[in-house]
Design a protein around this motif. Structure first.
Motif, PDB file in Angstrom:
ATOM      1  N   VAL A 129       0.839  -1.207   0.000  1.00  0.00           N
ATOM      2  CA  VAL A 129       0.000   0.000   0.000  1.00  0.00           C
ATOM      3  C   VAL A 129       0.872   1.255   0.000  1.00  0.00           C
ATOM      4  O   VAL A 129       0.616   2.212  -0.742  1.00  0.00           O
ATOM      5  CB  VAL A 129      -0.942   0.002   1.220  1.00  0.00           C
ATOM      6  CG1 VAL A 129      -1.650   1.344   1.358  1.00  0.00           C
ATOM      7  CG2 VAL A 129      -1.959  -1.130   1.102  1.00  0.00           C
ATOM      8  N   ALA A 130       1.920   1.253   0.837  1.00  0.00           N
ATOM      9  CA  ALA A 130       2.785   2.432   0.949  1.00  0.00           C
ATOM     10  C   ALA A 130       3.750   2.557  -0.219  1.00  0.00           C
ATOM     11  O   ALA A 130       4.105   3.675  -0.624  1.00  0.00           O
ATOM     12  CB  ALA A 130       3.560   2.376   2.270  1.00  0.00           C
ATOM     13  N   PHE A 131       4.191   1.417  -0.763  1.00  0.00           N
ATOM     14  CA  PHE A 131       5.202   1.409  -1.829  1.00  0.00           C
ATOM     15  C   PHE A 131       4.753   0.427  -2.918  1.00  0.00           C
ATOM     16  O   PHE A 131       5.301  -0.678  -3.049  1.00  0.00           O
ATOM     17  CB  PHE A 131       6.567   0.999  -1.265  1.00  0.00           C
ATOM     18  CG  PHE A 131       7.035   1.846  -0.125  1.00  0.00           C
ATOM     19  CD1 PHE A 131       7.658   3.063  -0.349  1.00  0.00           C
ATOM     20  CD2 PHE A 131       6.834   1.429   1.197  1.00  0.00           C
ATOM     21  CE1 PHE A 131       8.083   3.853   0.707  1.00  0.00           C
ATOM     22  CE2 PHE A 131       7.261   2.206   2.261  1.00  0.00           C
ATOM     23  CZ  PHE A 131       7.878   3.423   2.016  1.00  0.00           C
ATOM     24  N   PRO A 132       3.762   0.810  -3.715  1.00  0.00           N
ATOM     25  CA  PRO A 132       3.181  -0.132  -4.679  1.00  0.00           C
ATOM     26  C   PRO A 132       4.135  -0.552  -5.784  1.00  0.00           C
ATOM     27  O   PRO A 132       3.860  -1.537  -6.481  1.00  0.00           O
ATOM     28  CB  PRO A 132       1.987   0.638  -5.246  1.00  0.00           C
ATOM     29  CG  PRO A 132       2.316   2.083  -5.030  1.00  0.00           C
ATOM     30  CD  PRO A 132       3.089   2.119  -3.743  1.00  0.00           C
ATOM     31  N   ARG A 133       5.266   0.175  -5.931  1.00  0.00           N
ATOM     32  CA  ARG A 133       6.229  -0.199  -6.965  1.00  0.00           C
ATOM     33  C   ARG A 133       7.405  -0.985  -6.390  1.00  0.00           C
ATOM     34  O   ARG A 133       8.464  -1.089  -7.009  1.00  0.00           O
ATOM     35  CB  ARG A 133       6.721   1.056  -7.692  1.00  0.00           C
ATOM     36  CG  ARG A 133       5.633   1.664  -8.579  1.00  0.00           C
ATOM     37  CD  ARG A 133       5.993   3.047  -9.079  1.00  0.00           C
ATOM     38  NE  ARG A 133       7.211   3.070  -9.862  1.00  0.00           N
ATOM     39  CZ  ARG A 133       7.306   2.676 -11.132  1.00  0.00           C
ATOM     40  NH1 ARG A 133       6.238   2.198 -11.740  1.00  0.00           N
ATOM     41  NH2 ARG A 133       8.432   2.746 -11.777  1.00  0.00           N
ATOM     42  N   ASP A 134       7.198  -1.580  -5.224  1.00  0.00           N
ATOM     43  CA  ASP A 134       8.211  -2.445  -4.618  1.00  0.00           C
ATOM     44  C   ASP A 134       7.983  -3.869  -5.132  1.00  0.00           C
ATOM     45  O   ASP A 134       7.146  -4.614  -4.617  1.00  0.00           O
ATOM     46  CB  ASP A 134       8.086  -2.397  -3.096  1.00  0.00           C
ATOM     47  CG  ASP A 134       9.193  -3.166  -2.382  1.00  0.00           C
ATOM     48  OD1 ASP A 134       9.778  -4.082  -2.994  1.00  0.00           O
ATOM     49  OD2 ASP A 134       9.466  -2.849  -1.215  1.00  0.00           O
ATOM     50  N   ALA A 135       8.731  -4.248  -6.158  1.00  0.00           N
ATOM     51  CA  ALA A 135       8.520  -5.553  -6.796  1.00  0.00           C
ATOM     52  C   ALA A 135       8.845  -6.700  -5.854  1.00  0.00           C
ATOM     53  O   ALA A 135       8.201  -7.761  -5.913  1.00  0.00           O
ATOM     54  CB  ALA A 135       9.365  -5.659  -8.065  1.00  0.00           C
ATOM     55  N   GLY A 137      -4.142  -4.493  -6.599  1.00  0.00           N
ATOM     56  CA  GLY A 137      -4.172  -3.175  -5.976  1.00  0.00           C
ATOM     57  C   GLY A 137      -2.966  -2.320  -6.284  1.00  0.00           C
ATOM     58  O   GLY A 137      -3.013  -1.086  -6.129  1.00  0.00           O
ATOM     59  N   ALA A 138      -1.882  -2.946  -6.728  1.00  0.00           N
ATOM     60  CA  ALA A 138      -0.656  -2.195  -7.029  1.00  0.00           C
ATOM     61  C   ALA A 138      -0.490  -1.877  -8.506  1.00  0.00           C
ATOM     62  O   ALA A 138       0.273  -0.975  -8.868  1.00  0.00           O
ATOM     63  CB  ALA A 138       0.566  -2.992  -6.545  1.00  0.00           C
ATOM     64  N   LEU A 139      -1.186  -2.593  -9.373  1.00  0.00           N
ATOM     65  CA  LEU A 139      -0.920  -2.476 -10.809  1.00  0.00           C
ATOM     66  C   LEU A 139      -1.130  -1.066 -11.346  1.00  0.00           C
ATOM     67  O   LEU A 139      -0.451  -0.651 -12.296  1.00  0.00           O
ATOM     68  CB  LEU A 139      -1.795  -3.466 -11.578  1.00  0.00           C
ATOM     69  CG  LEU A 139      -1.219  -4.874 -11.742  1.00  0.00           C
ATOM     70  CD1 LEU A 139      -2.270  -5.822 -12.299  1.00  0.00           C
ATOM     71  CD2 LEU A 139       0.012  -4.849 -12.652  1.00  0.00           C
ATOM     72  N   ASP A 140      -2.045  -0.322 -10.763  1.00  0.00           N
ATOM     73  CA  ASP A 140      -2.330   1.018 -11.254  1.00  0.00           C
ATOM     74  C   ASP A 140      -1.120   1.940 -11.142  1.00  0.00           C
ATOM     75  O   ASP A 140      -1.033   2.945 -11.856  1.00  0.00           O
ATOM     76  CB  ASP A 140      -3.513   1.612 -10.480  1.00  0.00           C
ATOM     77  CG  ASP A 140      -3.975   2.935 -11.056  1.00  0.00           C
ATOM     78  OD1 ASP A 140      -4.374   2.950 -12.235  1.00  0.00           O
ATOM     79  OD2 ASP A 140      -3.925   3.952 -10.345  1.00  0.00           O
ATOM     80  N   ALA A 141      -0.172   1.596 -10.270  1.00  0.00           N
ATOM     81  CA  ALA A 141       1.014   2.439 -10.070  1.00  0.00           C
ATOM     82  C   ALA A 141       2.136   2.114 -11.054  1.00  0.00           C
ATOM     83  O   ALA A 141       3.191   2.761 -11.014  1.00  0.00           O
ATOM     84  CB  ALA A 141       1.520   2.279  -8.630  1.00  0.00           C
ATOM     85  N   TRP A 142       1.918   1.122 -11.913  1.00  0.00           N
ATOM     86  CA  TRP A 142       2.970   0.654 -12.811  1.00  0.00           C
ATOM     87  C   TRP A 142       2.687   1.066 -14.249  1.00  0.00           C
ATOM     88  O   TRP A 142       1.561   0.970 -14.727  1.00  0.00           O
ATOM     89  CB  TRP A 142       3.090  -0.869 -12.736  1.00  0.00           C
ATOM     90  CG  TRP A 142       3.675  -1.347 -11.445  1.00  0.00           C
ATOM     91  CD1 TRP A 142       3.060  -1.400 -10.223  1.00  0.00           C
ATOM     92  CD2 TRP A 142       4.996  -1.828 -11.259  1.00  0.00           C
ATOM     93  NE1 TRP A 142       3.924  -1.890  -9.284  1.00  0.00           N
ATOM     94  CE2 TRP A 142       5.121  -2.157  -9.881  1.00  0.00           C
ATOM     95  CE3 TRP A 142       6.092  -2.018 -12.097  1.00  0.00           C
ATOM     96  CZ2 TRP A 142       6.297  -2.673  -9.340  1.00  0.00           C
ATOM     97  CZ3 TRP A 142       7.257  -2.532 -11.566  1.00  0.00           C
ATOM     98  CH2 TRP A 142       7.359  -2.854 -10.204  1.00  0.00           C
TER      99      TRP A 142
END
Length: 465
Positions: free
Chosen positions: A119-125, A150-155
């Motif tokens: 949630v805090a760092f959505p681009r942390d693979a 939930g993280a894909l939108d940030a990529w």
């Protein structure tokens, strides 16, 4: 200060170590065996790198190998001793907490921290990959889907790691029942990276759950160079190929796959590979096929591991091997050991997984091997909607679900068998096993015409595959 390709701080990690870290992360996402070497290179260049140490810790637990986890716990503990965590970034501190929780046996606590990280760092693979594997190991289908979704939108779509995320998402979609969407996401992942074996795996699962055996075999045949050798997922994807082939009725080819790919003299003896071998042979065992020499070699491999109570899902597959090899006493000793552990040790995540699911499953497998089909039925019936709580995928757990079907048939519990088979056929109308089992039920009920119709349907589906 050093940052990774997505702008995350990398404390005590110089440029050389960063290059190794980025390589290790790529190797991890694409299931390359050299990830262990790449991870070691990070620490050789920067022994105090928090992310390098955390990556090594995660590698120690992801394979569900008790000895690897113990070694990782010792190494990580030495690193943390005297570490000034205030000098680390918030993200790094969260990774340290997640890795520590997992190494201490708190899988679910680790999963929650990894969720907060995303949630805090959505681009942390790394957080996404490790969290995704956590959800698989704990059988949490909704988190398996939504953690990545939930993280894909940030990529950005052109990010090199976007493809592997789509492959992860495909598996989460499949496990939560979105089969068409899973296929779509998996194929999109492969359009970016054809050698994404986890993306291949996601598509394969989507075909399995829809009875698309022909499509699955053709799909894997067309991509043989991308998955069939040299990856950490090679054995598992061969297992999927064997499941497809089993539905076609070609047992000879199934056994050839088993001998060539799943278990042989050169097999590494890794838990995740041994459980695939056990799960395949167990399906043949349920069909009353005898493969004594294969079972004996597989049981030997499980015994050599001398596993303690680390992951209940592995225990169940070890018991399959012991029962298949007619080593009932050995299976019973495993159960007794786990019973003692549950009764005397402080609870960790595997405590509940073992007590609530693992032990009843193991006892049921033993009962089945002793031809006490009524007891096997009684033990498995209360679990059938809770099996996911001890991990694995729907396809993997189906070996246990089929055991319940077979036990109910052999115990003469025709009302239950009818109900179970109706459920299965409504969900998967294209499945030769379901219809052949239905034929045996109808024979028990003295309904020969219905039995013949079910046999014809099973044969037609197998021929079409």
């Amino acid at each position: 200060m050093t940052t990774d390709r997505h702008g995350h701080t990398m404390s005590a990690t110089g440029p050389e170590a960063l290059l190794h870290y980025e390589q290790a992360l790529d190797d991890l996402l694409f299931f390359r065996p050299r990830v262990v070497e790449s991870s070691r290179s990070v620490l050789a260049a920067a022994p105090h790198s928090a992310m390098g140490q955390t990556l090594a810790a995660y590698l120690g637990v992801l394979g569900t190998e008790e000895k690897d986890a113990a070694a990782a716990r010792d190494s990580f503990g030495r690193f943390r001793s005297g570490l000034d965590t205030e000098r680390l970034s918030p993200r790094e501190r969260m990774h340290l907490a997640a890795a520590t929780a997992w190494l201490d046996g708190d899988l679910h606590g680790a999963g929650r921290i990894l969720g907060d990280l995303t949630v805090a760092f959505p681009r942390d693979a790394l957080a996404l990959f490790v969290g995704h594997q956590h959800d698989f190991l704990t059988g949490d289908a909704e988190r398996l889907r939504d953690r990545v979704g939930g993280a894909l939108d940030a990529w950005d779509a052109d990010d090199p790691h976007h493809g592997p995320l789509l492959g992860m998402y495909a598996f989460g979609l499949e496990e939560s029942g979105h089969y068409e969407r899973a296929e779509e996401s998996g194929l999109a992942a492969l359009a970016q990276h054809p050698d994404d074996v986890w993306g291949i795996h996601g598509v394969v699962h989507s075909y399995e759950m829809r009875g698309r055996f022909t499509d699955g075999i053709r799909f894997l045949d067309a991509r043989t160079d991308d998955w069939a050798s040299g990856t950490l997922l090679t054995v598992h994807n061969w297992w999927h190929y064997a499941l497809y082939t089993l539905e076609t009725g070609d047992t000879t080819r199934v056994l050839r796959i088993y001998d060539d790919a799943l278990h042989h003299d050169g097999s590494a003896g890794a838990a995740m590979e041994l459980l695939d071998a056990a799960a395949l042979l167990w399906r043949l065992y349920l069909a009353q096929e005898q493969h004594g020499e294969r079972w004996a070699r597989l049981a030997d491999a499980w015994e050599r591991r001398e596993d303690g109570p680390y992951y209940a899902f592995n225990d169940a597959h070890a018991v399959m091997a012991y029962v298949g090899a007619d080593r009932i006493a050995r299976a019973q000793r495993l159960v007794q050991d786990r019973e003692h552990w549950v009764a005397t040790r402080p609870p960790v995540s595997n405590h509940a997984m073992t007590a609530d699911i693992g032990l009843p499953v193991c006892r049921a497998l033993i009962a089945y091997g002793q031809h006490d089909y009524g007891l096997a039925t009684d033990l498995l019936l209360p679990l059938r909607h809770r099996l996911h709580l001890f991990g694995g995928s729907h396809a993997q757990r189906d070996a246990i679900q089929r055991t319940l079907v077979e036990a109910s048939l052999r115990a003469g519990r025709t009302d239950l068998a009818r109900n179970l088979l109706s459920e299965r056929i409504q969900l998967r109308p294209v499945c030769p096993y379901n219809w052949s089992a239905k034929a045996r039920l109808e024979e028990q009920l003295g309904r020969s015409e219905r039995a013949a119709a079910a046999r014809e349907r099973a044969a037609a589906q197998a021929m079409a595959s």
